[in-house]
Design a protein around this motif. Sequence first.
Motif, PDB file in Angstrom:
ATOM      1  N   TRP A  17       0.872  -1.177   0.000  1.00 47.51           N
ATOM      2  CA  TRP A  17       0.000   0.000   0.000  1.00 47.51           C
ATOM      3  C   TRP A  17       0.910   1.227   0.000  1.00 47.51           C
ATOM      4  CZ3 TRP A  17      -5.074  -0.706  -0.717  1.00 47.51           C
ATOM      5  CH2 TRP A  17      -5.644  -1.930  -0.375  1.00 47.51           C
ATOM      6  N   PRO A  18       1.497   1.570  -1.148  1.00 43.79           N
ATOM      7  CA  PRO A  18       2.513   2.632  -1.207  1.00 43.79           C
ATOM      8  C   PRO A  18       2.030   3.998  -0.726  1.00 43.79           C
ATOM      9  CG  PRO A  18       1.770   2.028  -3.424  1.00 43.79           C
ATOM     10  CD  PRO A  18       1.228   0.995  -2.484  1.00 43.79           C
ATOM     11  N   GLU A  19       0.786   4.356  -1.045  1.00 43.16           N
ATOM     12  CA  GLU A  19       0.285   5.666  -0.639  1.00 43.16           C
ATOM     13  C   GLU A  19       0.190   5.765   0.892  1.00 43.16           C
ATOM     14  OE1 GLU A  19      -3.612   8.577  -1.303  1.00 43.16           O
ATOM     15  OE2 GLU A  19      -3.376   6.763  -2.500  1.00 43.16           O
ATOM     16  N   LEU A  20      -0.325   4.715   1.511  1.00 44.77           N
ATOM     17  CA  LEU A  20      -0.426   4.704   2.969  1.00 44.77           C
ATOM     18  C   LEU A  20       0.967   4.704   3.603  1.00 44.77           C
ATOM     19  CD1 LEU A  20      -3.347   2.173   3.573  1.00 44.77           C
ATOM     20  CD2 LEU A  20      -3.428   4.658   3.527  1.00 44.77           C
ATOM     21  N   ALA A  21       1.901   4.006   2.969  1.00 45.16           N
ATOM     22  CA  ALA A  21       3.268   3.973   3.478  1.00 45.16           C
ATOM     23  C   ALA A  21       3.879   5.377   3.443  1.00 45.16           C
ATOM     24  CB  ALA A  21       4.120   3.004   2.656  1.00 45.16           C
ATOM     25  N   ARG A  22       3.629   6.108   2.350  1.00 50.14           N
ATOM     26  CA  ARG A  22       4.157   7.479   2.244  1.00 50.14           C
ATOM     27  C   ARG A  22       3.538   8.391   3.301  1.00 50.14           C
ATOM     28  NH1 ARG A  22       3.837   6.356  -3.369  1.00 50.14           N
ATOM     29  NH2 ARG A  22       1.761   7.295  -3.485  1.00 50.14           N
ATOM     30  N   GLN A  23       2.248   8.241   3.521  1.00 52.05           N
ATOM     31  CA  GLN A  23       1.575   9.083   4.512  1.00 52.05           C
ATOM     32  C   GLN A  23       2.113   8.820   5.923  1.00 52.05           C
ATOM     33  OE1 GLN A  23      -2.595   8.291   4.034  1.00 52.05           O
ATOM     34  NE2 GLN A  23      -2.728   9.257   2.019  1.00 52.05           N
ATOM     35  N   ALA A  24       2.300   7.541   6.245  1.00 53.65           N
ATOM     36  CA  ALA A  24       2.828   7.191   7.565  1.00 53.65           C
ATOM     37  C   ALA A  24       4.253   7.716   7.736  1.00 53.65           C
ATOM     38  CB  ALA A  24       2.788   5.682   7.761  1.00 53.65           C
ATOM     39  N   ASP A  25       5.052   7.613   6.683  1.00 61.27           N
ATOM     40  CA  ASP A  25       6.428   8.101   6.762  1.00 61.27           C
ATOM     41  C   ASP A  25       6.463   9.621   6.889  1.00 61.27           C
ATOM     42  OD1 ASP A  25       9.320   7.394   6.614  1.00 61.27           O
ATOM     43  OD2 ASP A  25       9.236   8.708   4.849  1.00 61.27           O
ATOM     44  N   ALA A  26       5.511  10.291   6.246  1.00 58.10           N
ATOM     45  CA  ALA A  26       5.438  11.755   6.363  1.00 58.10           C
ATOM     46  C   ALA A  26       5.145  12.156   7.804  1.00 58.10           C
ATOM     47  CB  ALA A  26       4.364  12.305   5.429  1.00 58.10           C
ATOM     48  N   VAL A  27       4.247  11.429   8.449  1.00 61.61           N
ATOM     49  CA  VAL A  27       3.953  11.695   9.861  1.00 61.61           C
ATOM     50  C   VAL A  27       5.203  11.465  10.706  1.00 61.61           C
ATOM     51  CG1 VAL A  27       2.612  10.923  11.868  1.00 61.61           C
ATOM     52  CG2 VAL A  27       1.496  11.153   9.642  1.00 61.61           C
ATOM     53  N   ARG A  28       5.883  10.372  10.428  1.00 58.67           N
ATOM     54  CA  ARG A  28       7.112  10.054  11.173  1.00 58.67           C
ATOM     55  C   ARG A  28       8.141  11.177  11.052  1.00 58.67           C
ATOM     56  NH1 ARG A  28      12.122   8.547  10.306  1.00 58.67           N
ATOM     57  NH2 ARG A  28      11.802   8.627   8.044  1.00 58.67           N
ATOM     58  N   GLN A  29       8.344  11.667   9.831  1.00 63.44           N
ATOM     59  CA  GLN A  29       9.330  12.725   9.609  1.00 63.44           C
ATOM     60  C   GLN A  29       8.927  14.024  10.310  1.00 63.44           C
ATOM     61  OE1 GLN A  29      10.549  13.217   5.497  1.00 63.44           O
ATOM     62  NE2 GLN A  29      10.282  11.042   5.073  1.00 63.44           N
ATOM     63  N   GLN A  30       7.642  14.361  10.235  1.00 64.16           N
ATOM     64  CA  GLN A  30       7.167  15.603  10.866  1.00 64.16           C
ATOM     65  C   GLN A  30       7.349  15.554  12.385  1.00 64.16           C
ATOM     66  OE1 GLN A  30       3.121  15.974   9.564  1.00 64.16           O
ATOM     67  NE2 GLN A  30       3.664  16.398   7.435  1.00 64.16           N
TER      68      GLN A  30
END
Length: 201
Positions: A167-180
């Motif tokens: 689920w690449p889109e969900l993975a990107r969203q979760a990683d964005a939260v992690r980075q923020q």
Amino acid sequence: MAASHGKNMPPLVAAAAALDDELHAYDELAREARRIKFDSEKSLQRALRIVQESQGRNDAIQEKLRALVAQIEEARGRQVESLNTLLEAAQTVQARAQEHDELMARFAALGESAQRVNALTLELTAKRSAGATEAEILQGLAEIQVHMASVVGEAEALAQRATEQEWPELARQADAVRQQVLAAKNKLSLAHKTVATRAPS
């Protein structure tokens, strides 16, 4: 006489049409036989011709029936194959939907954790405005950092899980939260050090 059928007609339809043509011809022979009065040599010869022709037509009908049955069996095989494919697709959809629901539930939990960090930050700001001591500020900063570390860990685990399940889109969203949150945590660590240097030993 057999009707002319299109060359691009599906085999099953063509087989049914060919049988229908033979049946029409056979029916016509039967109608012709019913009209014979059998009152002359000519009518007897005509009846004999009809009987002889009907035998050939009957053989042709049996042949066309066998061809139609073969096409029906082939169609049944195609239907079973397509059904199996569709059942497999339905199972895949169900499994993927369940995976997606589980990931979204974890996203919701992640959002609640992030909101808890915001709530703690607002509480600490209010305490500071109310004249909290440096020690109380340090304790509040430490608590926020612990919660931030937890959110970062949740987001990282969620991103990894989403990647594993494709689920690449969900993975990107979760990683964005992690980075923020990680960036905010790093800034908070600097603030913590600053406050700590001012706090009485």
